[in-house]
Enzyme design. Structure first.
Site, PDB file in Angstrom:
ATOM      1  N   GLU A  99     -11.633   2.718   4.415  1.00  0.00           N
ATOM      2  CA  GLU A  99     -10.692   3.110   5.464  1.00  0.00           C
ATOM      3  C   GLU A  99     -10.879   4.603   5.759  1.00  0.00           C
ATOM      4  OE1 GLU A  99      -6.236   1.693   6.590  1.00  0.00           O
ATOM      5  OE2 GLU A  99      -6.411   2.878   4.773  1.00  0.00           O
ATOM      6  N   GLU A 120       0.828  -1.212   0.000  1.00  0.00           N
ATOM      7  CA  GLU A 120       0.000   0.000   0.000  1.00  0.00           C
ATOM      8  C   GLU A 120       0.860   1.259   0.000  1.00  0.00           C
ATOM      9  OE1 GLU A 120      -3.729   2.082   2.355  1.00  0.00           O
ATOM     10  OE2 GLU A 120      -2.602   0.492   3.356  1.00  0.00           O
TER      11      GLU A 120
END
Length: 262
Positions: free
Chosen positions: A240, A142
């Site tokens: 998120e 990520e």
């Protein structure tokens, strides 16, 4: 079909137990969730999966940003510890039928070149690739924005994340494309996703600016979800975000805005 997954930590405020967060996500209409595996007792998660069924779409927490409690992907001295943690993580994931682990590349090391960071990240991923491949679990690299939330992050663009994925040379290493982070870094979402979807294993969404629930803001998420769907991706997409108000109200807003993906 694409489905949205709740994040059992960031979507909630303080004082809410893991079990209640799980049950609240289920009540909110979600069919999947993600969380940091180190923070949750496995036996409790197993029981919750039985009594309030949710798929576990991915698990965070295997690597960290700076040296300390978690191994750092780019540090060669952390490589043995990373392998041990990867073994623990894939065992945890396997028990919950989860096939994705989020990994961040860590903060930039003073005096290191970009190439040195990349070389060490790739070496670490190649080192643990046999563990991932044997378990059928994918490491999701990520990239994090270095302008607002993660100043000093080494891997802060999709291009750099994709270089790591390609050089790792494992089918069990892919990119996690977080639209919030990449919007801050000025990425062309549609262009990157269409050109590299075979190397992308998961997605995160949040509103820009503010990192609240992905409704409104700079990113047209209806259009972006269509682009992702057009690539053939049919897995979970993680939310998120930090709720703009009560977590239950945020869940209701998401259900009303994205009913086809709940």
């Amino acid at each position: 079909m694409i489905k949205l997954a709740a994040h059992l930590e960031i979507n909630f405020g303080k004082g809410v137990s893991f079990g209640e967060r799980w049950k609240a996500a289920k009540r909110g209409g979600f069919r999947g969730c993600e969380f940091v595996w180190r923070n949750a007792d496995l036996s409790e998660a197993v029981e919750l999966q039985k009594t309030a069924p949710l798929a576990v779409s991915c698990l965070g927490g295997t690597t960290g940003g700076v040296a300390g409690a978690r191994p750092v992907l780019v540090l060669p001295e952390d490589r043995e510890r990373l392998a041990k943690d990867a073994e623990a993580a894939v065992a945890y994931a396997g028990t919950l039928s989860c096939s994705n682990l989020i990994m961040v590349a860590g903060s930039s090391i003073p005096g290191w070149s970009l190439e040195k960071h990349r070389q060490e990240a790739v070496a670490s991923l190649r080192y643990i690739a046999p563990i991932l491949e044997a378990a059928g679990v994918t490491a999701l690299i990520e990239p994090l924005n270095s302008k607002v939330d993660h100043k000093g992050a080494y891997c802060d663009t999709a291009a750099e994340g994709l270089r790591i994925v390609q050089l790792a040379e494992s089918p069990n290493v892919k990119l996690l494309y977080d639209a919030y982070h990449m919007q801050i870094m000025g990425e062309d979402h549609s262009g990157v996703i269409r050109a590299n979807h075979a190397l992308i294993g998961y997605y995160h969404l949040a509103k820009v600016p503010g990192r609240t629930e992905p409704i409104g803001g700079e990113i047209d998420y209806d259009a972006l979800l269509e682009v992702i769907g057009e690539t053939g991706y049919d897995g979970f997409i993680g939310l998120e975000y930090k709720p703009s108000g009560e977590y239950s109200t945020a869940f209701e807003r998401l259900g009303s805005t994205y009913p086809a993906y709940m």
